[in-house]
Motif scaffolding. Structure first.
Motif, PDB file in Angstrom:
ATOM      1  N   VAL A 191      57.917 -39.269 -10.151  1.00 62.88           N
ATOM      2  CA  VAL A 191      57.764 -38.085 -10.996  1.00 62.88           C
ATOM      3  C   VAL A 191      56.325 -37.584 -10.948  1.00 62.88           C
ATOM      4  CG1 VAL A 191      57.766 -37.291 -13.398  1.00 62.88           C
ATOM      5  CG2 VAL A 191      59.690 -38.632 -12.527  1.00 62.88           C
ATOM      6  N   SER A 192      55.384 -38.509 -11.014  1.00 64.02           N
ATOM      7  CA  SER A 192      53.966 -38.133 -10.999  1.00 64.02           C
ATOM      8  C   SER A 192      53.560 -37.501  -9.678  1.00 64.02           C
ATOM      9  CB  SER A 192      53.096 -39.366 -11.289  1.00 64.02           C
ATOM     10  OG  SER A 192      53.415 -39.933 -12.549  1.00 64.02           O
ATOM     11  N   GLU A 193      54.072 -38.034  -8.569  1.00 62.89           N
ATOM     12  CA  GLU A 193      53.730 -37.485  -7.256  1.00 62.89           C
ATOM     13  C   GLU A 193      54.207 -36.041  -7.128  1.00 62.89           C
ATOM     14  OE1 GLU A 193      51.944 -38.592  -4.873  1.00 62.89           O
ATOM     15  OE2 GLU A 193      51.614 -40.660  -5.474  1.00 62.89           O
ATOM     16  N   LEU A 194      55.322 -35.712  -7.782  1.00 55.37           N
ATOM     17  CA  LEU A 194      55.828 -34.353  -7.724  1.00 55.37           C
ATOM     18  C   LEU A 194      55.058 -33.415  -8.643  1.00 55.37           C
ATOM     19  CD1 LEU A 194      58.098 -32.400  -6.715  1.00 55.37           C
ATOM     20  CD2 LEU A 194      59.386 -33.067  -8.755  1.00 55.37           C
ATOM     21  N   THR A 198      45.975 -33.470  -6.805  1.00 53.00           N
ATOM     22  CA  THR A 198      44.960 -34.477  -6.515  1.00 53.00           C
ATOM     23  C   THR A 198      43.821 -34.410  -7.527  1.00 53.00           C
ATOM     24  OG1 THR A 198      45.487 -34.380  -4.155  1.00 53.00           O
ATOM     25  CG2 THR A 198      43.374 -35.350  -4.765  1.00 53.00           C
ATOM     26  N   ASP A 199      43.415 -33.211  -7.913  1.00 55.86           N
ATOM     27  CA  ASP A 199      42.330 -33.049  -8.882  1.00 55.86           C
ATOM     28  C   ASP A 199      42.699 -33.642 -10.236  1.00 55.86           C
ATOM     29  OD1 ASP A 199      40.699 -31.803  -7.059  1.00 55.86           O
ATOM     30  OD2 ASP A 199      41.266 -29.770  -7.648  1.00 55.86           O
ATOM     31  N   GLY A 204      41.759 -37.758 -14.341  1.00 57.39           N
ATOM     32  CA  GLY A 204      42.409 -38.593 -15.342  1.00 57.39           C
ATOM     33  C   GLY A 204      43.434 -37.774 -16.094  1.00 57.39           C
ATOM     34  N   VAL A 205      44.692 -38.180 -16.020  1.00 57.44           N
ATOM     35  CA  VAL A 205      45.772 -37.372 -16.583  1.00 57.44           C
ATOM     36  C   VAL A 205      46.886 -38.289 -17.084  1.00 57.44           C
ATOM     37  CG1 VAL A 205      46.993 -37.143 -14.385  1.00 57.44           C
ATOM     38  CG2 VAL A 205      47.243 -35.360 -16.122  1.00 57.44           C
ATOM     39  N   GLY A 223      42.130 -41.088  -9.388  1.00 63.78           N
ATOM     40  CA  GLY A 223      43.049 -40.897  -8.280  1.00 63.78           C
ATOM     41  C   GLY A 223      44.130 -41.932  -8.135  1.00 63.78           C
ATOM     42  N   HIS A 224      44.139 -42.959  -8.998  1.00 62.68           N
ATOM     43  CA  HIS A 224      45.090 -44.065  -8.843  1.00 62.68           C
ATOM     44  C   HIS A 224      45.930 -44.247 -10.095  1.00 62.68           C
ATOM     45  CE1 HIS A 224      43.018 -45.110  -5.180  1.00 62.68           C
ATOM     46  NE2 HIS A 224      41.878 -45.323  -5.830  1.00 62.68           N
TER      47      HIS A 224
END
Length: 412
Positions: A191-194, A198-199, A204-205, A223-224
């Protein structure tokens, strides 16, 4: 067209079972060609509580998708999430096998397999290995080492583990629905990849996937993937509040919520009315949209407040620089963004797939799995026709069958 030219994702949620069918193009990309949905029976808060009912829901959703696309579905990728899933850091090291020291897909697969060799309790099973960074001869922060030259290949990874009993029950449901498993995907990551850029990951999100029975939180930093958690609250609680407040049946409350529901009373129309059958009588009562919003808004405010509290309890800032990204079926509620911003801050947005036919936030899980598999290079067309002859010396990525064999070895 052969069934092998399609990839099917199965999103087994607490309120809906969704089957997403995507066609694999010759260049390895995909596009959505069919969807099947069914009410989710035998599921509660992301776990199976009745296998027979769950099998019935899976078969209904699969049959729906088969009729739409015109193929027989026999193999699916399934998403795994829930409170039973946890993350564990790991590190893997291998020597590059090729004589010319060029790193290929075979070396990448070997180092990921090396990262799997960790001690875990017998009641848990490895679902997936998520690479955070690769290290080639001491050079770190490498995202894809394929084609690089080196002698020593390392990986810092997160091992996703789940309760073996829950996973085995999920496997049993798939088997009894006359399906085989092509692979398993950590659903919050898909879900997160969709949903994320990248920013946003670098800043941080927090991603909140608010479904029918649970809310899944996924935190990214630098980024991780940094952490994940599940709150046992979702859209079903709003439906129950409406059923109690209007003294009506749950099915009627769900219908009213989807058709007339507004998240904030500030945007409700007092002149918009509808009829509701009251339990215990044969009469119908007239309800305004404003009355309905006065039931929905407090529950949504509580849900967003709990999200903020849980992020803080996980050890992260409840005001991430990248803000909050919200998705899931509940986010289809009208004007919900205003309630979310009042509780979480201004940096809030709603994410949904952009594919034709599946643009609702409820389909983020299934479409996210397709996107995730494509990005990881798992999907390969049956008869690929590359625009140019292949030139790399490394081996092709392991096939889906090889990945499944490796994953199933955890249960043998």
């Amino acid at each position: 067209m052969s069934n092998e030219d399609f990839v099917i994702a199965l999103d087994l949620g607490s309120s809906q079972v969704r089957v997403i069918v995507a066609e694999i193009n010759p260049d390895g990309t995909t596009h959505i060609v069919g969807v099947g949905t069914a009410d989710s029976l035998g599921m509660k808060k992301g776990a199976i509580i009745n296998i027979d009912q769950a099998v019935q829901s899976i078969r209904e959703a699969v049959d729906h998708a088969e009729r739409m696309v015109g193929i027989e579905i026999s193999e699916v990728y399934i998403g795994v999430s829930g409170h039973h899933v946890s993350l564990q850091p790991s590190h893997g090291v291998v020597a590059v096998a090729s004589e010319d020291r060029e790193i290929g897909y075979h070396d990448i697969d070997r180092v990921l397999q090396a990262a799997r060799v960790i001690a875990i309790p017998p009641e848990r099973a490895i679902v997936e290995v998520v690479p955070k960074q690769f290290i080639v001869d001491g050079l770190d922060d490498i995202r894809d080492p394929n084609g690089m030259i080196g002698v020593r290949l390392e990986v810092d990874a997160l091992i996703v583990t789940g309760a073996k009993t829950i996973i085995e029950n999920l496997l049993r449901c798939i088997e009894r629905a006359n399906l085989s498993i092509a692979g398993m995907v950590f659903l919050p990551l898909a879900v997160s990849e969709l949903c994320l850029s990248t920013d946003e990951k670098n800043l941080g999100v927090v991603v909140a996937d608010i479904g029918g029975g649970t809310t899944t939180l996924t935190v990214f930093q630098q980024g991780h993937l940094a952490g994940t958690s599940v709150i046992p609250i979702g859209g079903e609680f709003i439906t129950n509040d409406i059923a109690i407040g209007l003294r009506t049946q749950t099915s009627t409350a769900e219908e009213v919520k989807c058709k007339y529901g507004v998240a904030s009373k500030d945007f409700a129309d007092v002149n918009e009315t509808f009829q509701v059958q009251t339990i215990g009588t044969t009469r119908e009562r007239t309800v305004t949209q404003l009355e309905l919003s006065q039931i929905i808004e407090p529950r949504l405010e509580e849900m967003f407040h709990l999200i903020k509290q849980q992020v803080k309890a996980m050890g992260f800032s409840d005001e991430p620089a990248g803000g909050y990204v919200l998705t899931g079926g509940v986010m289809a509620t009208k004007q919900i963004i205003h309630v979310a911003q009042s509780q979480l801050g201004a940096a809030v947005r709603i994410a949904a797939p952009k594919n034709i036919g599946v643009k609702e936030p409820a389909y983020t899980g299934g479409v996210g799995m397709i996107h995730y598999l494509q990005k990881r290079g798992v999907l390969q067309p049956t008869n690929p026709r590359p625009a140019h002859p292949p030139r790399q010396k490394g081996k092709r990525p392991p096939s889906a069958l090889e990945r499944v064999k490796s994953w199933l070895s955890e249960f043998i």
